[in-house]
Design an enzyme around this catalytic site. Structure first.
Site, PDB file in Angstrom:
ATOM      1  N   SER A  96      69.237   6.186  14.071  1.00  0.00           N
ATOM      2  CA  SER A  96      68.368   6.481  12.640  1.00  0.00           C
ATOM      3  C   SER A  96      67.891   7.937  12.679  1.00  0.00           C
ATOM      4  CB  SER A  96      67.145   5.637  13.154  1.00  0.00           C
ATOM      5  OG  SER A  96      66.357   5.657  11.828  1.00  0.00           O
ATOM      6  N   ASP A 126      71.232  -2.374   5.848  1.00  0.00           N
ATOM      7  CA  ASP A 126      70.197  -1.449   6.397  1.00  0.00           C
ATOM      8  C   ASP A 126      69.139  -1.112   5.204  1.00  0.00           C
ATOM      9  OD1 ASP A 126      68.917   0.679   7.138  1.00  0.00           O
ATOM     10  OD2 ASP A 126      70.365   1.715   8.098  1.00  0.00           O
ATOM     11  N   HIS A 134      69.318  -2.151  10.098  1.00  0.00           N
ATOM     12  CA  HIS A 134      69.149  -0.659  10.478  1.00  0.00           C
ATOM     13  C   HIS A 134      69.151  -0.960  12.209  1.00  0.00           C
ATOM     14  CE1 HIS A 134      67.911   3.416  10.420  1.00  0.00           C
ATOM     15  NE2 HIS A 134      66.823   3.001  11.072  1.00  0.00           N
TER      16      HIS A 134
END
Length: 288
Positions: A159, A205, A237
């Site tokens: 991320s 995601d 995600h």
């Protein structure tokens, strides 16, 4: 015995240290001094542990310089020489526990790995990039430095940490590999990127949608770069936050191929893999 900044223990039981297999492995090793471990197979890179037994050390926050501390995983055997090293950053608001599974899994394949905490859980990609590089600098100057080849280093991150992994590679072109995992970054074009990069996106995601993050990251790096884009099928995600065979398999193959220059792993990257866990794969095969 504990060293300042390092509280050490052996991860047990793992697996016995694997030596080179006879014949082809020995021949490969004589051509490439960076190869470590036996000839790989589909099952060996999908396994939860590789051929090297692993120990771990803790880097306290006070001992760390430029990052928030972390955990180092490293092979206990040094008979095959030094190892490449990888720093891994967690995502926004997360701690190293969210990516801890990657530490022993990658280390047991023949790497020194540090999973880091960041100085702030709210650090942006540029700060995480600096901290990934600081963690690598820590490793190469630490009590484990004799186990590490300082010319063979890489970065990973999830991320916001994935955005940090891209930026770190852009900032330090001497790195050998970068793997952003469902990465997030406001910058989409990396025209100066010179580090082989595996971009891992997730089909579902909703935090860093592939159309506005992972896909532009891949397309925004030079066409001549050794690079690949792997999109996880029906994944969110947060897929990198728990053990994932596909992430591990192709991350290990990428790190082996480019940090160790180990062409035995090219077979898993080129031609493009076709698996039910992968919704899309792009690449620049054959790799240079």
């Amino acid at each position: 015995m504990a060293r300042k900044g390092f509280a050490m223990r052996v991860l047990a039981p793992l697996v016995l240290v694997g030596g080179l297999t006879a014949g082809t492995s020995a021949a490969h090793a004589s051509d490439n001094p960076y190869e470590r471990g036996p000839d790989p197979t589909e099952s060996s890179i999908e396994a939860s542990r590789g051929p090297f037994a692993v120990a771990q050390s803790t880097v306290s926050r006070t001992a760390a310089r430029g990052f928030g501390g972390g955990t180092v995983y490293y092979p206990t055997d040094t008979s095959q020489g030094t190892f490449g090293a990888i720093a891994i950053s967690p995502g926004y608001t997360a701690t190293q526990s969210s990516i801890a599974w990657l530490g022993p899994r990658i280390a047991s394949q023949g790497f020194v790995v540090i999973t880091i905490d960041t100085l702030s859980r709210y650090d942006q990609p540029s700060a995480r990039a600096d901290q990934l590089l600081a963690a690598l600098d820590h490793l190469t100057g630490s009590s484990l430095r004799d186990r590490i080849d300082p010319t063979r280093l890489g970065v990973m991150g999830h991320s916001m940490g994935g955005g940090g992994a891209i930026e770190a590679a852009n900032d330090r072109p001497s790195l050998q590999a970068s793997i952003p995992l469902t990465g997030w970054h406001t910058t989409k074009t990396w025209s100066r990127m010179a580090v082989p990069t595996l971009v891992v996106g997730a089909e579902n995601d909703g935090v860093a949608p592939v159309a506005s993050h992972s896909e532009p990251f891949y397309e925004g790096t030079p066409a001549e770069l050794d690079k690949a884009y792997l999109e996880l099928n029906d994944a969110s995600h947060y897929a990198p936050n728990s053990p994932n065979v596909t992430i591990a398999k192709y991350s290990i193959s990428w790190l082996k191929r480019f940090i160790d220059n180990d062409t035995r792993y090219e077979q898993f990257l080129c031609p493009a893999p076709a698996e039910s866990t992968i919704s899309e794969y792009r690449d620049t095969c054959p790799h240079s």
